[in-house]
Design an enzyme around this catalytic site. Structure first.
Site, PDB file in Angstrom:
ATOM      1  N   HIS A 204     -67.618  -5.179   4.483  1.00  0.00           N
ATOM      2  CA  HIS A 204     -66.849  -4.114   5.126  1.00  0.00           C
ATOM      3  C   HIS A 204     -65.476  -4.580   5.607  1.00  0.00           C
ATOM      4  CE1 HIS A 204     -68.118  -6.087   8.812  1.00  0.00           C
ATOM      5  NE2 HIS A 204     -67.127  -5.471   9.411  1.00  0.00           N
TER       6      HIS A 204
HETATM    7  C1  UD1 Z   1     -65.148  -2.548  13.227  1.00  0.00           C
HETATM    8  C2  UD1 Z   1     -64.764  -3.842  13.924  1.00  0.00           C
HETATM    9  C3  UD1 Z   1     -65.441  -5.016  13.241  1.00  0.00           C
HETATM   10  C4  UD1 Z   1     -66.935  -4.797  13.062  1.00  0.00           C
HETATM   11  C5  UD1 Z   1     -67.159  -3.473  12.360  1.00  0.00           C
HETATM   12  C6  UD1 Z   1     -68.641  -3.204  12.168  1.00  0.00           C
HETATM   13  C7  UD1 Z   1     -62.473  -3.867  14.860  1.00  0.00           C
HETATM   14  C8  UD1 Z   1     -61.141  -4.462  14.684  1.00  0.00           C
HETATM   15  N1  UD1 Z   1     -63.333  -4.088  13.848  1.00  0.00           N
HETATM   16  O1  UD1 Z   1     -64.564  -2.592  11.923  1.00  0.00           O
HETATM   17  O2  UD1 Z   1     -65.243  -6.176  14.018  1.00  0.00           O
HETATM   18  O3  UD1 Z   1     -67.471  -5.845  12.291  1.00  0.00           O
HETATM   19  O4  UD1 Z   1     -66.554  -2.444  13.140  1.00  0.00           O
HETATM   20  O5  UD1 Z   1     -68.926  -1.966  11.663  1.00  0.00           O
HETATM   21  O6  UD1 Z   1     -62.738  -3.239  15.844  1.00  0.00           O
HETATM   22  N2  UD1 Z   1     -65.139   4.892   9.625  1.00  0.00           N
HETATM   23  C9  UD1 Z   1     -65.921   6.004   9.327  1.00  0.00           C
HETATM   24  N3  UD1 Z   1     -66.863   6.365  10.219  1.00  0.00           N
HETATM   25  C10 UD1 Z   1     -67.059   5.716  11.387  1.00  0.00           C
HETATM   26  C11 UD1 Z   1     -66.241   4.598  11.696  1.00  0.00           C
HETATM   27  C12 UD1 Z   1     -65.299   4.194  10.803  1.00  0.00           C
HETATM   28  O7  UD1 Z   1     -65.780   6.633   8.278  1.00  0.00           O
HETATM   29  O8  UD1 Z   1     -67.958   6.096  12.149  1.00  0.00           O
HETATM   30  C13 UD1 Z   1     -64.136   4.451   8.629  1.00  0.00           C
HETATM   31  C14 UD1 Z   1     -62.771   5.045   8.864  1.00  0.00           C
HETATM   32  O9  UD1 Z   1     -62.211   5.312   7.611  1.00  0.00           O
HETATM   33  C15 UD1 Z   1     -61.992   3.932   9.533  1.00  0.00           C
HETATM   34  C16 UD1 Z   1     -62.637   2.700   8.933  1.00  0.00           C
HETATM   35  O10 UD1 Z   1     -64.001   3.049   8.698  1.00  0.00           O
HETATM   36  O11 UD1 Z   1     -60.623   4.008   9.275  1.00  0.00           O
HETATM   37  C17 UD1 Z   1     -62.575   1.524   9.835  1.00  0.00           C
HETATM   38  O12 UD1 Z   1     -63.170   1.725  11.109  1.00  0.00           O
HETATM   39  P1  UD1 Z   1     -62.730   0.815  12.357  1.00  0.00           P
HETATM   40  O13 UD1 Z   1     -63.515   1.157  13.531  1.00  0.00           O
HETATM   41  O14 UD1 Z   1     -61.265   0.845  12.465  1.00  0.00           O
HETATM   42  O15 UD1 Z   1     -63.087  -0.671  11.897  1.00  0.00           O
HETATM   43  P2  UD1 Z   1     -64.333  -1.250  11.114  1.00  0.00           P
HETATM   44  O16 UD1 Z   1     -63.867  -1.629   9.752  1.00  0.00           O
HETATM   45  O17 UD1 Z   1     -65.537  -0.371  11.200  1.00  0.00           O
END
Ligand code: UD1
Length: 373
Positions: A204
């Site tokens: 991820h």
């Molecule tokens: C976050 C954490 C990471 C952790 C990971 C576990 C940071 C910097 N990163 O990364 O350390 O390992 O979570 O899951 O905080 N999205 C969805 N649905 C959701 C959440 C996210 O579709 O419920 C998608 C969105 O397109 C978003 C992307 O995932 O832009 C990234 O989500 P984000 O919370 O920014 O970071 P993670 O990659 O999940």
């Protein structure tokens, strides 16, 4: 006040939250930043880990790092001013951790960082920036291991602010294992899997999945591995989206040995990890869980913040080179039995009582701080 918002934080803080609920001197305010909002990344953990409904969900959602962190800070500041906690606890290394640590420190509130001192020494990782900043604005640093304690000392953090308590993920694992073992036979049956004959995998990290060539390498590696072993791939929304947009999802779907699923709940994940032939991942927390369960781990990164897991070859860092991934997975060997409940081996992640020590320390330190003021 405990502030969480993303999947790994729900898992790391659950045992601390349960300990707070058991301790009558603690009046807990649980805040969810809403960084993760999909059911499978958020609510599912509240339901399964017995977490209370948060007092507030700040609905921060997705965005660039600065906009997500900034939005979280503004909303957390408002929430702290309204609820006036005595201390704020922040677990892990996500953008929510950073926002909560900074917002609290700027209001002169004591901050307790759960999982302090982890370092990959790779500043290109967003989590490394979050870890360092949060540690340096924290009043109480709850270090899980000897190495994390040493890291903090080497950055000049005073000894009396560091508490080596063990890892709350081990506490959580101890509770989860009996439930996972109970579910495992029917889960494996439903998924048509045989213990020891499948690879569990996750990917991820933006550095891996947002770059087409790197994700192609990963997919090619899975397809090659799937000629000899089944592969189970619970997909984080980010990788699911990228696989589709790069036209790679179809390739995986066509392979009969690759099982693509939505993100799984914690108990199912632990059940699958416990019986996997090996884990292939780029996650931080799963490296620790594999180590504790004795499942060989191959990590698609160049560095790790958990060097404890590298000892005796239980975890191997391979980056995203297809050949290295395939070779390491196919040569995986169990280097040690599970040590999550072992009293004999010196478990680097502690004894499974970290949450108890954290709550006890918080109570005595807050009493001390209020006497001083
Ligand atoms: C976050 C954490 C990471 C952790 C990971 C576990 C940071 C910097 N990163 O990364 O350390 O390992 O979570 O899951 O905080 N999205 C969805 N649905 C959701 C959440 C996210 O579709 O419920 C998608 C969105 O397109 C978003 C992307 O995932 O832009 C990234 O989500 P984000 O919370 O920014 O970071 P993670 O990659 O999940």
């Amino acid at each position: 006040m405990i502030i969480v918002g993303a999947r790994p934080q729900f898992i790391k803080s659950a045992p601390v939250i349960r300990e707070c609920l058991r301790t009558k001197q603690v009046d807990l305010q649980l805040i969810n930043s809403g960084q993760h909002y999909d059911y499978e990344l958020s609510q599912i953990f509240f339901n399964q880990l017995g977490l209370p409904k948060p007092v507030l969900n700040l609905q921060v959602g997705s965005g660039s790092h600065s906009s997500q962190t900034g939005r979280a800070m503004i909303r957390i500041e408002r929430c702290i001013l309204e609820l006036r906690p005595e201390i704020v606890l922040v677990p892990g290394d996500t953008n929510t951790t950073l926002a909560a640590g900074l917002a609290s420190a700027k209001l002169n509130l004591p901050v307790g960082h759960i999982e302090a001192g982890a370092r990959s020494y790779d500043m290109s990782m967003p989590e490394e920036v979050n870890r360092i900043v949060t540690d340096h604005v924290s009043t109480m640093l709850f270090a899980p291991t000897k190495i994390t304690e040493r890291n903090l000392r080497s950055e000049g953090i005073a000894r009396n602010r560091i508490f080596r308590v063990g890892d709350t993920m081990l506490d959580g694992l101890k509770t989860a294992i009996p439930l996972a073992k109970k579910q495992k036979p029917s889960l494996l049956g439903r998924m048509n899997l045989t213990a020891g004959e499948y690879v569990l995998m996750t990917a991820h990290r933006p550095a891996n999945v947002d770059v087409q060539e790197r994700l192609e390498n990963i997919v090619n590696a899975i397809l090659r591995i799937s000629k000899s072993l089944k592969a189970v791939f619970p997909m984080h929304p980010r990788v699911a989206y990228r696989l589709k947009s790069y036209g790679l999802h179809r390739k995986l779907k066509l392979s009969r040995n690759v099982i693509l699923t939505k993100p799984l709940d914690y108990i199912k994940m632990i059940a699958l990890l416990d019986s996997a032939y090996a884990l292939l991942t780029d996650s931080g927390g799963l490296q620790k869980e594999a180590f504790l369960l004795g499942t060989p781990c191959v990590t698609m990164r160049g560095t790790t913040e958990w060097p404890e897991t590298l000892k005796s070859g239980a975890n191997t860092l391979v980056g995203v080179d297809s050949d290295r991934i395939v070779r390491s997975i196919l040569r995986s060997e169990k280097r040690h039995e599970s040590i999550w409940d072992s009293k004999k081996t010196g478990n680097p992640f502690g004894s499974g009582r970290a949450s108890e020590y954290i709550v006890r320390t918080v109570l005595s330190k807050t009493a001390q701080l209020s006497n001083e003021t």
